[in-house]
Design an enzyme around this catalytic site. Structure first.
Site, mmCIF file in Angstrom:
data_model
loop_
_atom_site.group_PDB
_atom_site.id
_atom_site.type_symbol
_atom_site.label_atom_id
_atom_site.label_comp_id
_atom_site.label_asym_id
_atom_site.label_seq_id
_atom_site.Cartn_x
_atom_site.Cartn_y
_atom_site.Cartn_z
ATOM 1 N N CYS A 2 0.853 -1.188 0.000
ATOM 2 C CA CYS A 2 0.000 0.000 0.000
ATOM 3 C C CYS A 2 0.890 1.239 0.000
ATOM 4 O O CYS A 2 2.081 1.162 0.265
ATOM 5 C CB CYS A 2 -0.844 0.033 1.265
ATOM 6 S SG CYS A 2 -1.753 -1.500 1.518
ATOM 7 N N LYS A 620 3.184 -2.943 -7.942
ATOM 8 C CA LYS A 620 4.584 -2.637 -8.249
ATOM 9 C C LYS A 620 5.540 -3.328 -7.287
ATOM 10 O O LYS A 620 6.632 -3.710 -7.662
ATOM 11 C CB LYS A 620 4.786 -1.124 -8.196
ATOM 12 C CG LYS A 620 6.193 -0.657 -8.538
ATOM 13 C CD LYS A 620 6.504 -0.868 -10.002
ATOM 14 C CE LYS A 620 7.932 -0.514 -10.363
ATOM 15 N NZ LYS A 620 8.335 -1.134 -11.643
#
Ligand code: F6R
Length: 625
Positions: A2, A620
């Site tokens: 996050c 990512k």
């Protein structure tokens, strides 16, 4: 994984400034900079870290604590208008516990809505803690929600305690890895804590920031402090106080030298294409000041203790995904240039192994983000066994850098596209330099041979520029073959990791079926899949046994497959359906061929209208095992 951001300050709220109609404060020549704007913009910059839900919490004198959150991307979040907010926090989520729903989105609050927190990482003992908190009302399925309820308990038990004290006490109760950012209605500070997940503090004029990554607030300040594991910090507009084990500590301030526009799209439709095109520049940065072409030596700015590399008996590379393929490329270079036995392991499968001599084993962890949980796990197993550990990473201050003995930075700059592109090239280049350094120190690589490798490396940026200049030919090939049923990428030797990486890139952004093979393996099974609807893309360069690979390609062509090849200049394979020319740069030619594969993947995906920068189901950086 996050992304979290916090901001407290007075940017754009100068006494001369009038609040604009949206409630923000206008500053001439500067963007409108209300707390809401800064937190919202920060979330947009962090969205690459996760993007299934987003939320914010603001604190202001009129409305107290205001929370808004929902599932979906950051732009779908209706940021509440809190004109007199003094500070705020925000979160962009990639789910680990509980699906991406509005209720599971952060911030999470306590029962009475007094505190709000955002969190990155995993609270491993959340079930135990939740049982202890059975009289609290939980509204989500997340591990995170125990934190505000624990804070509520602490603050109720000790009414003199403030948010800082409560966070310090709660921190002692949490197991796992986390970065936390907390606000409280009656507290005019943001309190943050870090253990195992990244958190960087930004120190502006009359403003303090905190985020998972500097790109969140780079527009406002370049002066940053990387928090250490176990640090708790209180942010106020005019400064940041850091505590460790309850005691105040000083943490240095560093200046970020990345340009702000390096983190923006710079005119390209997608970050991925921008980042593919940045490779000549990012590689120059990777190599800058590190090569001595006359002496045939490299200086990686890593202070290995004397003899550290000389008596290494084995190198084990550990990494995931694209970084693993960079590691595979490197393992071959380590054996060839350093004269050391080298293996590469998928990090989640890694074990030092029986019959090894750990204290003579160099474990090289390759990780762009420096936060990949599987890779960190492998490093911890290597450390526990007594191995020597080195990280090759793009991310200053990342967790891996704190876990290893030494770090070599790849200096590729921020990579926003989820699919790794420029960082792959910079990883291979950095690892090639490391191979030369080890080879030279061990006396396995003579100056003349080292010089050739270094010349090849310094030729890379120019060679890749030539590929980028030929992008139109790849776009045409993508048009012609992009609708095929499946795609097979093949190579030999240094061409194998590039074939694997080419297939990974295509599958992750186009969602097409793509596989990479050692070309010699085609005939041992995969040939059964070959049809006129399955193009074969081949690495036909130096370092990749071009002629032998071409024989395998011909076997596929005989079964009707179209054949596309990346071919070293000076070679000719007339039977190819499309040939892409690779300039002469010796053992890094397969790396140049990889740029054709990146462009092919990009154009196939783009023609299909895929979500290129944020492919479905991917993030990512993967901070869970
Ligand atoms: C693919 C990709 C991933 C990462 C992998 C490791 O394009 O980006 O496969 O390479 O998740 O990430 P890092 O290098 O951050 O450890």
């Amino acid at each position: 994984m996050c992304g979290i951001i916090g901001y407290i300050g007075a940017i754009g709220t100068d006494s001369d400034d009038e609040l604009d109609t949206d409630g923000g404060a206008a500053v001439s020549g500067a963007p409108t900079a209300s707390v809401g704007d800064i937190v919202h913009e920060g979330l947009r910059n962090l969205e690459y870290r996760g993007y299934d839900s987003a939320g914010v919490a603001f604190v202001g004198p009129t409305d107290g604590l205001t929370v808004a959150k929902r599932s979906g991307k950051v732009d779908g979040l209706l940021v509440p208008d809190v004109p007199d907010a003094t500070h705020g926090i925000g979160h962009t989520r990639w789910s680990t516990h509980g699906p991406p729903t509005d209720a599971n989105a952060h911030p999470h609050t306590d029962c009475v809505g007094d505190v709000a927190i955002v969190h990155n990482g995993i609270v491993e003992n959340h079930e135990t803690l939740k049982r202890e908190l059975s009289d609290h009302e939980f509204t989500s399925e997340t591990d995170t929600e125990v934190i505000p309820h624990l804070l509520e308990e602490m603050l109720a038990e000790d009414t003199d305690a403030d948010l800082l004290t409560a966070v310090q006490r709660v921190e002692d109760r949490l197991e796992g890895s986390y970065a936390i950012c907390a606000v409280r209605e009656a507290d005019d500070r943001i309190v943050v804590a870090r253990r195992g997940s990244p958190l960087v503090v930004g120190r502006g004029e009359n403003a303090s920031f905190v985020a998972s990554d500097v790109t969140a607030f780079l527009e406002y300040t370049r002066d940053v402090t990387y928090l250490e594991d176990g640090d708790v910090a209180a942010l106020e507009p005019d400064g940041v106080s850091v505590y460790h084990d309850g005691e105040p500590v000083e943490r240095g301030v560093e200046t970020v030298t990345w340009e702000a526009d390096a983190a923006e799209k710079g005119g390209y439709d997608h970050y991925m294409r921008k980042e593919i095109h940045e490779q000549p520049e990012s590689l120059r940065q990777t190599l800058a000041g590190r090569l001595d072409l006359d002496a045939g030596t490299v200086d990686l700015d890593v202070s290995f203790p004397p003899g550290y590399l000389a008596d290494v008996e084995e190198i084990q590379v550990v990494a995931c995904g694209t970084s693993n393929y960079a590691g595979r490329y490197a393992a071959r270079l380590f054996e060839e240039l350093s004269g050391v036995r080298a293996t590469v392991e998928i990090a989640s499968e890694y074990d030092v192994g029986a019959g090894r001599t750990p204290d003579r084993t160099l474990v090289v962890a390759v990780t762009q983000s420096g936060e990949t949980a599987d890779t960190l796990g492998a490093v911890r197993r290597a450390n526990a066994a007594g191995a020597r550990t080195v990280a090759v990473t793009n991310t200053l201050g990342s967790t891996v850098t704190r876990e290893v003995n030494e770090t070599a930075f790849i200096r590729a700059g921020p990579e926003i596209g989820v699919a790794a592109t420029k960082t792959f090239a910079s990883q291979v280049a950095t690892l090639a330099m490391l191979a030369v350094a080890i080879g030279r120190e061990r006396g396995a690589l003579g100056a003349a041979d080292a010089r050739t490798v270094l010349q090849n490396l310094s030729g890379l940026p120019g060679a890749i520029q030539q590929v980028l200049d030929a992008e139109a030919t790849v776009r045409e090939a993508a048009k012609e073959y992009g609708d095929s049923e499946a795609f097979f990428f093949v190579g030999r030797d240094l061409g194998v990791p590039v074939a694997l990486e080419g297939a990974l890139k295509l599958k992750e952004i186009s969602y097409d079926h793509a596989e990479g093979f050692a070309a010699g393996e085609l005939k041992h099974g995969p040939l059964a899949l070959v049809t006129p609807e399955t193009p074969v893309l081949a690495v036909l360069t130096e370092g990749a046994c071009a002629d032998e690979t071409m024989n395998n390609v011909t076997e596929a062509q005989t079964r009707g497959a179209p054949a596309l090849g990346c071919v070293s200049s000076g070679r000719e394979y007339d039977t190819l359906d499309a040939a892409f020319s690779v300039p002469d740069v010796g053992i890094v030619e397969p790396l140049v061929a990889n740029v054709y594969f990146q462009l092919f993947a990009y154009h196939v995906a783009n023609q299909k209208g895929r979500s290129i920068d944020k492919p479905r189901n991917l993030a990512k950086s993967v901070t869970v095992e």
